[in-house]
Structures are given as C-alpha cells and as structure tokens.
Design a protein around this motif. Sequence first.
Motif, PDB file in Angstrom:
ATOM      1  N   ASP A   1       5.275   3.808 -10.278  1.00  0.00           N
ATOM      2  CA  ASP A   1       5.576   3.111 -11.460  1.00  0.00           C
ATOM      3  C   ASP A   1       6.732   1.955 -11.481  1.00  0.00           C
ATOM      4  O   ASP A   1       6.805   0.913 -12.085  1.00  0.00           O
ATOM      5  CB  ASP A   1       6.072   4.183 -12.143  1.00  0.00           C
ATOM      6  CG  ASP A   1       5.116   5.126 -12.843  1.00  0.00           C
ATOM      7  OD1 ASP A   1       3.966   4.949 -12.654  1.00  0.00           O
ATOM      8  OD2 ASP A   1       5.467   6.322 -13.159  1.00  0.00           O
ATOM      9  N   SER A   2       7.615   2.350 -10.320  1.00  0.00           N
ATOM     10  CA  SER A   2       8.845   1.539 -10.306  1.00  0.00           C
ATOM     11  C   SER A   2       8.465   0.093  -9.916  1.00  0.00           C
ATOM     12  O   SER A   2       8.867  -1.168 -10.368  1.00  0.00           O
ATOM     13  CB  SER A   2       9.814   1.938  -9.449  1.00  0.00           C
ATOM     14  OG  SER A   2      10.942   1.106  -9.084  1.00  0.00           O
TER      15      SER A   2
ATOM     16  N   VAL B   1       3.849   1.860   2.674  1.00  0.00           N
ATOM     17  CA  VAL B   1       4.825   2.987   2.304  1.00  0.00           C
ATOM     18  C   VAL B   1       4.136   4.227   2.491  1.00  0.00           C
ATOM     19  O   VAL B   1       3.287   4.616   1.709  1.00  0.00           O
ATOM     20  CB  VAL B   1       5.256   2.905   0.984  1.00  0.00           C
ATOM     21  CG1 VAL B   1       6.376   3.794   0.821  1.00  0.00           C
ATOM     22  CG2 VAL B   1       6.084   1.515   0.728  1.00  0.00           C
ATOM     23  N   ASN B   2       4.263   4.843   3.765  1.00  0.00           N
ATOM     24  CA  ASN B   2       3.540   6.146   3.809  1.00  0.00           C
ATOM     25  C   ASN B   2       4.210   7.418   3.485  1.00  0.00           C
ATOM     26  O   ASN B   2       5.141   7.848   3.856  1.00  0.00           O
ATOM     27  CB  ASN B   2       3.149   6.327   5.337  1.00  0.00           C
ATOM     28  CG  ASN B   2       2.373   7.605   5.693  1.00  0.00           C
ATOM     29  OD1 ASN B   2       1.466   7.879   5.010  1.00  0.00           O
ATOM     30  ND2 ASN B   2       2.899   8.177   6.682  1.00  0.00           N
ATOM     31  N   LEU B   3       3.555   7.854   2.285  1.00  0.00           N
ATOM     32  CA  LEU B   3       4.328   9.250   1.806  1.00  0.00           C
ATOM     33  C   LEU B   3       3.168  10.267   1.935  1.00  0.00           C
ATOM     34  O   LEU B   3       3.207  11.319   1.437  1.00  0.00           O
ATOM     35  CB  LEU B   3       4.340   8.923   0.133  1.00  0.00           C
ATOM     36  CG  LEU B   3       5.417   7.590   0.020  1.00  0.00           C
ATOM     37  CD1 LEU B   3       5.423   7.669  -1.560  1.00  0.00           C
ATOM     38  CD2 LEU B   3       6.742   8.250   0.575  1.00  0.00           C
TER      39      LEU B   3
ATOM     40  N   LEU C   1       0.804  -1.326  -0.158  1.00  0.00           N
ATOM     41  CA  LEU C   1       0.082   0.012   0.030  1.00  0.00           C
ATOM     42  C   LEU C   1       0.827   1.294  -0.044  1.00  0.00           C
ATOM     43  O   LEU C   1       1.629   1.321   0.980  1.00  0.00           O
ATOM     44  CB  LEU C   1      -0.810   0.094   1.182  1.00  0.00           C
ATOM     45  CG  LEU C   1      -1.709   1.269   1.410  1.00  0.00           C
ATOM     46  CD1 LEU C   1      -2.656   1.517   0.337  1.00  0.00           C
ATOM     47  CD2 LEU C   1      -2.351   1.206   2.745  1.00  0.00           C
ATOM     48  N   ILE C   2       0.832   2.076  -0.945  1.00  0.00           N
ATOM     49  CA  ILE C   2       1.477   3.509  -1.088  1.00  0.00           C
ATOM     50  C   ILE C   2       0.450   4.586  -0.821  1.00  0.00           C
ATOM     51  O   ILE C   2      -0.558   4.675  -1.363  1.00  0.00           O
ATOM     52  CB  ILE C   2       2.056   3.470  -2.500  1.00  0.00           C
ATOM     53  CG1 ILE C   2       3.021   2.327  -2.810  1.00  0.00           C
ATOM     54  CG2 ILE C   2       2.806   5.002  -2.420  1.00  0.00           C
ATOM     55  CD1 ILE C   2       3.577   2.335  -4.348  1.00  0.00           C
ATOM     56  N   THR C   3       0.577   5.208   0.503  1.00  0.00           N
ATOM     57  CA  THR C   3      -0.176   6.160   0.704  1.00  0.00           C
ATOM     58  C   THR C   3       0.167   7.397   0.174  1.00  0.00           C
ATOM     59  O   THR C   3       1.477   7.488  -0.087  1.00  0.00           O
ATOM     60  CB  THR C   3      -0.592   6.355   2.297  1.00  0.00           C
ATOM     61  OG1 THR C   3       0.643   6.764   2.556  1.00  0.00           O
ATOM     62  CG2 THR C   3      -1.159   5.116   2.883  1.00  0.00           C
ATOM     63  N   GLY C   4      -0.320   8.551  -0.300  1.00  0.00           N
ATOM     64  CA  GLY C   4       0.068   9.669  -0.903  1.00  0.00           C
ATOM     65  C   GLY C   4       0.322   9.277  -2.508  1.00  0.00           C
ATOM     66  O   GLY C   4       1.453   9.657  -2.968  1.00  0.00           O
TER      67      GLY C   4
ATOM     68  N   LEU D   1       6.689  11.625  -5.489  1.00  0.00           N
ATOM     69  CA  LEU D   1       7.474  10.479  -5.018  1.00  0.00           C
ATOM     70  C   LEU D   1       6.570   9.212  -5.224  1.00  0.00           C
ATOM     71  O   LEU D   1       6.978   8.159  -5.883  1.00  0.00           O
ATOM     72  CB  LEU D   1       7.981  10.777  -3.685  1.00  0.00           C
ATOM     73  CG  LEU D   1       8.905   9.614  -2.999  1.00  0.00           C
ATOM     74  CD1 LEU D   1      10.131   9.327  -3.939  1.00  0.00           C
ATOM     75  CD2 LEU D   1       9.394  10.027  -1.791  1.00  0.00           C
ATOM     76  N   GLY D   2       5.212   9.321  -4.663  1.00  0.00           N
ATOM     77  CA  GLY D   2       4.390   8.163  -4.798  1.00  0.00           C
ATOM     78  C   GLY D   2       4.157   7.402  -6.093  1.00  0.00           C
ATOM     79  O   GLY D   2       4.144   6.306  -6.370  1.00  0.00           O
TER      80      GLY D   2
END
Length: 143
Positions: free
Chosen positions: A20-21, A68-70, A6-9, A14-15
């Motif tokens: 994408d990566s 991953v908290n962004l 989970l990617i927040t932001g 950067l998110g």
Amino acid sequence: MPVRVLITGASGYLGGWLSDSLTKRTSVEVIHGVRHHLLPDSTAQYVPFDLGDTSTYDRALDGIDVLVNLAGMSQDECTRSPSECMRLNAVNPAILLRYAKNHKVKRVLHVSTIQVLGQPLPRDIRGPMPVSPANVYAQAHAR
C-alpha cells in the motif's frame, strides 16, 4: 522508468502495508509475489511465487530491480513443523538470494525477526549483534 519491486509474502500483514505504501509512489511499480491471488486490489500486479517451490523463482524475478522477501512460515507453523520451518525460513531464502543474483536484482531486503537476538531483547539495536535464538522459528531466521 519506475523501479520494479517484487514483494514476496505480499498477502501478509507487513506485505500488505508495504505494498500500500509503495504503490502510492509513481516511481515504483509493485509486483506482488503470492501463492494464491489473495489480495483484494484487482488492479494490482501479481506473479505466482511460493517460497517452498523454487520453480516459481525465475518467473517472479524476471525484470525485477528490488526484491523484498517477506515470505516464510509463522512462529506457530514452525512449532508444528520444525524441519519445514528450517527449509522455508532458512534454506529457501538463501536459494532465492542466488536466483536474485542470477537475475541481476539490484537490491534485496530479507525481513527476519527480532527473536534471533534472544531474551531479554537489547535496548539498543545497532550494528552487528550476537544471536541467541530460543526456538526453531528464531533459529531458522538466524541462519
């Protein structure tokens, strides 16, 4: 079975880059935690997430292996609203961490800012560092 990240932001600079990566890897399933459906890729997986609204945490973290908290307020937003900055960049990430622990998330990466180290920035950044935040944005991230 792929690792669920989970990617927040996820709609931020950067998110977007991280998403994408990671989506290029077949061993990773990326879930985008966003306040609004802002990402251009219609095939991406989204989950409603708002760092300022703890009622979105449980659903977002369900079945997640890595967080991953962004998410957070920018420096300009923090200057305009210091109290909201402290809530969103310091208090709520700590609450999110407790939710992640309750959901048995295996790994958490909370991205902060180098500004917590103050000025001038050290030439070598390794190991524990003393913090000397000079503004509310850096103070919130130093907590």
